[in-house]
Design a protein around this motif. Structure first.
Motif, PDB file in Angstrom:
ATOM      1  N   MET A  28       0.840  -1.191   0.000  1.00  0.00           N
ATOM      2  CA  MET A  28       0.000   0.000   0.000  1.00  0.00           C
ATOM      3  C   MET A  28       0.880   1.248   0.000  1.00  0.00           C
ATOM      4  O   MET A  28       1.705   1.434   0.874  1.00  0.00           O
ATOM      5  N   ARG A  29       0.662   2.080  -0.998  1.00  0.00           N
ATOM      6  CA  ARG A  29       1.466   3.294  -1.142  1.00  0.00           C
ATOM      7  C   ARG A  29       0.771   4.447  -0.419  1.00  0.00           C
ATOM      8  O   ARG A  29      -0.451   4.576  -0.463  1.00  0.00           O
ATOM      9  N   PRO A  30       1.557   5.317   0.238  1.00  0.00           N
ATOM     10  CA  PRO A  30       0.944   6.440   0.939  1.00  0.00           C
ATOM     11  C   PRO A  30       0.069   7.315   0.052  1.00  0.00           C
ATOM     12  O   PRO A  30      -0.974   7.802   0.492  1.00  0.00           O
ATOM     13  N   ASP A  31       0.460   7.539  -1.211  1.00  0.00           N
ATOM     14  CA  ASP A  31      -0.352   8.399  -2.078  1.00  0.00           C
ATOM     15  C   ASP A  31      -1.701   7.762  -2.377  1.00  0.00           C
ATOM     16  O   ASP A  31      -2.721   8.450  -2.477  1.00  0.00           O
ATOM     17  N   ALA A  32      -1.728   6.424  -2.499  1.00  0.00           N
ATOM     18  CA  ALA A  32      -2.998   5.734  -2.718  1.00  0.00           C
ATOM     19  C   ALA A  32      -3.852   5.792  -1.455  1.00  0.00           C
ATOM     20  O   ALA A  32      -5.068   6.018  -1.512  1.00  0.00           O
ATOM     21  N   LEU A  33      -3.217   5.587  -0.308  1.00  0.00           N
ATOM     22  CA  LEU A  33      -3.951   5.632   0.956  1.00  0.00           C
ATOM     23  C   LEU A  33      -4.538   7.006   1.223  1.00  0.00           C
ATOM     24  O   LEU A  33      -5.647   7.136   1.748  1.00  0.00           O
ATOM     25  N   GLU A  34      -3.803   8.045   0.873  1.00  0.00           N
ATOM     26  CA  GLU A  34      -4.298   9.398   1.106  1.00  0.00           C
ATOM     27  C   GLU A  34      -5.536   9.695   0.281  1.00  0.00           C
ATOM     28  O   GLU A  34      -6.403  10.472   0.702  1.00  0.00           O
ATOM     29  N   ARG A  35      -5.651   9.083  -0.886  1.00  0.00           N
ATOM     30  CA  ARG A  35      -6.831   9.296  -1.738  1.00  0.00           C
ATOM     31  C   ARG A  35      -7.965   8.338  -1.390  1.00  0.00           C
ATOM     32  O   ARG A  35      -9.091   8.527  -1.844  1.00  0.00           O
ATOM     33  N   TRP A  36      -7.668   7.336  -0.615  1.00  0.00           N
ATOM     34  CA  TRP A  36      -8.658   6.297  -0.308  1.00  0.00           C
ATOM     35  C   TRP A  36      -9.639   6.772   0.741  1.00  0.00           C
ATOM     36  O   TRP A  36      -9.247   7.228   1.809  1.00  0.00           O
ATOM     37  N   GLU A  37     -10.933   6.665   0.442  1.00  0.00           N
ATOM     38  CA  GLU A  37     -11.994   6.958   1.394  1.00  0.00           C
ATOM     39  C   GLU A  37     -12.694   5.636   1.708  1.00  0.00           C
ATOM     40  O   GLU A  37     -13.535   5.170   0.936  1.00  0.00           O
ATOM     41  N   PRO A  38     -12.380   5.005   2.831  1.00  0.00           N
ATOM     42  CA  PRO A  38     -12.869   3.654   3.129  1.00  0.00           C
ATOM     43  C   PRO A  38     -14.387   3.516   3.161  1.00  0.00           C
ATOM     44  O   PRO A  38     -14.915   2.424   2.954  1.00  0.00           O
ATOM     45  N   GLY A  39     -15.098   4.620   3.423  1.00  0.00           N
ATOM     46  CA  GLY A  39     -16.544   4.520   3.556  1.00  0.00           C
ATOM     47  C   GLY A  39     -17.319   4.469   2.258  1.00  0.00           C
ATOM     48  O   GLY A  39     -18.518   4.188   2.257  1.00  0.00           O
ATOM     49  N   VAL A  40     -16.681   4.723   1.117  1.00  0.00           N
ATOM     50  CA  VAL A  40     -17.387   4.704  -0.169  1.00  0.00           C
ATOM     51  C   VAL A  40     -17.686   3.255  -0.548  1.00  0.00           C
ATOM     52  O   VAL A  40     -16.780   2.420  -0.630  1.00  0.00           O
ATOM     53  N   CYS A  41     -18.952   2.956  -0.785  1.00  0.00           N
ATOM     54  CA  CYS A  41     -19.352   1.569  -1.051  1.00  0.00           C
ATOM     55  C   CYS A  41     -20.633   1.533  -1.879  1.00  0.00           C
ATOM     56  O   CYS A  41     -21.214   2.570  -2.192  1.00  0.00           O
ATOM     57  N   ALA A  42     -21.062   0.338  -2.222  1.00  0.00           N
ATOM     58  CA  ALA A  42     -22.296   0.162  -2.988  1.00  0.00           C
ATOM     59  C   ALA A  42     -23.502   0.396  -2.089  1.00  0.00           C
ATOM     60  O   ALA A  42     -23.513   0.001  -0.918  1.00  0.00           O
ATOM     61  N   ALA A  43     -24.507   1.048  -2.639  1.00  0.00           N
ATOM     62  CA  ALA A  43     -25.719   1.326  -1.866  1.00  0.00           C
ATOM     63  C   ALA A  43     -26.499   0.055  -1.579  1.00  0.00           C
ATOM     64  O   ALA A  43     -27.114  -0.084  -0.514  1.00  0.00           O
ATOM     65  N   VAL A  44     -26.459  -0.878  -2.521  1.00  0.00           N
ATOM     66  CA  VAL A  44     -27.198  -2.133  -2.373  1.00  0.00           C
ATOM     67  C   VAL A  44     -26.301  -3.291  -2.774  1.00  0.00           C
ATOM     68  O   VAL A  44     -25.648  -3.247  -3.814  1.00  0.00           O
ATOM     69  N   GLU A  45     -26.254  -4.314  -1.947  1.00  0.00           N
ATOM     70  CA  GLU A  45     -25.508  -5.524  -2.265  1.00  0.00           C
ATOM     71  C   GLU A  45     -26.377  -6.733  -1.947  1.00  0.00           C
ATOM     72  O   GLU A  45     -27.210  -6.680  -1.041  1.00  0.00           O
ATOM     73  N   ASP A  46     -26.185  -7.809  -2.704  1.00  0.00           N
ATOM     74  CA  ASP A  46     -26.978  -9.012  -2.460  1.00  0.00           C
ATOM     75  C   ASP A  46     -26.070 -10.227  -2.378  1.00  0.00           C
ATOM     76  O   ASP A  46     -24.846 -10.100  -2.305  1.00  0.00           O
ATOM     77  N   ALA A  47     -26.667 -11.406  -2.384  1.00  0.00           N
ATOM     78  CA  ALA A  47     -25.914 -12.645  -2.207  1.00  0.00           C
ATOM     79  C   ALA A  47     -24.965 -12.931  -3.363  1.00  0.00           C
ATOM     80  O   ALA A  47     -24.064 -13.762  -3.225  1.00  0.00           O
ATOM     81  N   ALA A  48     -25.175 -12.266  -4.498  1.00  0.00           N
ATOM     82  CA  ALA A  48     -24.301 -12.474  -5.650  1.00  0.00           C
ATOM     83  C   ALA A  48     -23.316 -11.321  -5.803  1.00  0.00           C
ATOM     84  O   ALA A  48     -22.823 -11.055  -6.899  1.00  0.00           O
TER      85      ALA A  48
END
Length: 281
Positions: free
Chosen positions: A22-42
């Motif tokens: 993991m590179r610091p520049d990538a980590l600095e741009r990474w927002e861990p909370g961004v995710c899919a609004a809906v996910e299912d079993a697939a």
């Protein structure tokens, strides 16, 4: 298997230390909370670093393999927001997805950097979220020894870079040399550019993206600490042992003031570093 003909990446176990860390520049741009609004079993969620972390978190090939077995021969959606991580785990996950017997749709919600960008290329369809990025670069290794050892390490890493360049080229339609040049430059590719250049096939509908505040925590800050240790030359095993020795709980322990097992003085220094990182965001 995958609807799109994709090349296999063969990882030589002789280079056990080769990795996309993991590179610091990538980590600095990474927002861990961004995710899919809906996910299912697939659906498969890749919202962490690639490879096992010091606390047992992280996305591994064995974990993805188990999920794919449960999904069976159905279409699968892979939601990605990851700063990258272990090279071999990323390659293994890429190969698992490319061998899936039904359609694979990859949705880059926020970031697919380093090893995560390799995983993203396994999609028959690759969709980019607004403001999302791919980041591609060469494999790198921690090597020790004399000049002959370093020359040997360079020779052994070259086929990995070649294989990845072939994957990016197969996806985008550019030449292998052009893809290799982008890797040499450690290129960041925005959502619109990724679609234009053929690294992606379309955009994620805005309604399919959300922000999970609970996922933020101290995950990013502890990952930045580990990345800083890596830049200082500490091996992955040393970094993990050091972080394990500091905390008896989860990554949230630093944020929740859990008592460290290695002493209050060391804990205070790390807590101060984490607070400074948060204050600078």
């Amino acid at each position: 298997m995958s609807l799109l003909k994709l090349p296999e990446i063969k990882a030589d176990a002789r280079i056990g230390s080769a990795q996309f860390d993991m590179r610091p520049d990538a980590l600095e741009r990474w927002e861990p909370g961004v995710c899919a609004a809906v996910e299912d079993a697939a659906s498969i969620s890749i919202y962490e670093q690639i490879g096992a972390s010091w606390d047992g978190s992280g996305i591994t090939a064995s974990r993805i393999s188990a999920i794919l077995r449960n999904i069976g021969a159905r279409d699968v959606v892979v939601n990605v927001n990851s700063p990258g991580g272990d090279f071999f785990e990323g390659v293994a996950i890429y190969n698992l997805l490319r061998q899936h017997k039904a359609k694979v749709t990859v949705q880059v919600m926020g970031l697919a950097a380093s090893a995560a960008s390799v995983i993203a290329m396994a999609g028959d369809e690759i969709l980019m979220g607004d403001g999302s990025f791919l980041m591609i670069h060469n494999a790198w290794a921690v090597a020790v020894g004399n000049r002959h050892d370093f020359l040997a390490a360079s020779d052994q890493l070259a086929p990995f870079d070649q294989a990845m360049a072939e994957v990016y080229a197969a996806r985008s339609g550019m030449s292998v040399d052009e893809a290799a040049a982008m890797m040499d430059k450690e290129t960041w590719i925005g959502a619109t550019q990724a679609v234009k250049d053929g690294f992606a096939t379309g955009m994620v509908d805005r309604s399919n993206i959300t922000q999970d505040a609970k996922a933020q925590g101290s995950k990013k800050y502890l990952a930045l600490v580990e990345a800083s240790m890596a830049r200082a030359g500490h091996s992955r095993s040393v970094r993990r042992d050091a972080l394990k020795s500091l905390f008896s709980g989860t990554p949230g322990a630093a944020e929740n003031s859990t008592t460290p097992s290695a002493g209050q003085d060391v804990a205070a220094s790390l807590q101060s570093l984490l607070n400074n990182m948060k204050g600078s965001q």
